[in-house]
Design a protein around this motif. Structure first.
Motif: not given
Length: 364
Positions: A300-312
């Protein structure tokens, strides 16, 4: 498997017999990789799909009284591009100066250990590397998101610092602590003078780290807090202005053929130019010669309130104790816009980076 090259027996100062040896070990990793850099597709033969290709020279000398002195010289190389093994110096003020493949471009250290713990000096790995490896099964290779949304140092490209000192306490009931120090250098002669043979005539971020590690029975856990001071340090043409704090917690639990992992990490600057929180859960399962692995999580980028999700995802087929065939897959849906793609421009509307690898890993 280590191969002993030299074994020397001599008399120590107080008449005790000291034993010295030098060994060589390491591994190679190469295979086919297909990568989609947010709409920019490339494929070919590359290395480090499941592990770092490297060779290590190690030496140890038993000086008596329960005290041993030792060293490590690690060299990593690129299995896909010989030009990457040319020995050209990089200009990253936050870490080592050698390109992949240069002799001694990895961890290089001399240390001494006994009932007081151990002291290491040189270019020593952060305890954060131990923490990161404790918290997920993909190492720093494909599947774990290392260098993009997960990291060991502030910019996600290195696992150690030049000019470093590390103390590791004795282990009691499975627990030890570490203290790490690398002094900041801001005396570079010009913007790209990040290395000099004269101590201090360089640009290097100051690093201070404290770590705690526990391993006992089926449980392993590690915590590291790393503070890196970039104020006045010139990376290329501009002096740094921030102090970065990276806190990492990793843990795993073994239950029969299964192993479960947790990784949590926060990355923040004192100027609030970076403020992220990252958490993943993962697991491995061993069935005969096969080892299956999977990871999922988000940053979570707390500056923009957006998330990046990872699957491995990954699987190893062990041909022997030292050789394995592997497949790795990693997908990062980068809505938080934190995954850098050097040399590529993302296609309009494409926020996903995927990497897939199939190859061979041989340890020695």
């Amino acid at each position: 498997m280590k191969k002993t090259l030299v074994a020397i027996a001599a008399l120590a100062a107080f008449g005790a017999q000291a034993q010295s040896s030098v060994t060589i070990d390491g591994g190679v990793d190469a295979g086919y990789q297909a990568i989609d850099y947010k709409g920019n597709k490339v494929n070919g033969i590359a290395g480090n799909g499941s592990s770092t290709s490297q060779i290590n020279f190690r030496g140890v000398s038993d000086v008596g009284g329960g005290i041993k002195a030792d060293f490590r010289v690690e060299t990593d190389w690129n299995m896909g591009f010989n030009r990457a093994n040319s020995g050209a110096a990089n200009v990253d003020a936050n870490g080592t100066n050698a390109a992949a493949g240069t002799f001694g471009n990895g961890e290089i250290r001399a240390g001494i250990g006994g009932n007081f713990g151990r002291v290491d000096m040189g270019v020593v790995n952060f305890n954060g590397l131990t923490t990161y490896l404790t918290g997920q099964p993909f190492s720093t290779a494909i599947g774990g998101g290392y260098g993009s949304i997960a990291r060991v140092n502030q910019d996600g490209s290195l696992v150690r610092s030049d000019n470093s000192f590390k103390y590791t306490s004795p282990t009691m009931a499975g627990l030890n602590v570490t203290v790490y120090q690398a002094n900041k250098q801001t005396k570079g002669a010009n913007a790209t003078d990040n290395f000099s043979s004269t101590l201090g005539r360089s640009d290097l971020a100051g690093s201070k780290e404290f770590g705690v590690n526990y391993a006992n029975g089926p449980i392993a856990a590690s915590y590291s807090t790393l503070k890196q001071d970039n104020v006045g340090v010139t990376a290329s043409t501009t002096a740094g202005t921030t102090v970065n704090t990276l806190n990492t917690l990793g843990a795993n639990y073994t239950m029969g053929a299964a192993k479960f992992f947790l990784l949590n990490q926060t990355n923040k600057t004192d100027t609030n130019s970076v403020n992220t929180a990252y958490t993943t859960v993962s697991a491995t399962y061993t069935m005969g010669n096969y080892v299956f692995m999977a990871q999922t999580g988000s940053l979570k980028n707390k500056l923009t309130d957006k998330k990046s999700n990872i699957t491995g995802l990954g699987v190893d087929y062990n041909l022997s104790k030292t050789t394995a065939l592997y497949v790795r897959s990693e997908s990062i849906k980068d809505d938080a816009a934190v995954v850098a793609i050097t040399g590529f421009t993302a296609a309009t509307g494409n926020v996903t980076r995927t990497r897939t690898a199939a190859g061979l890993r041989v340890a020695f």
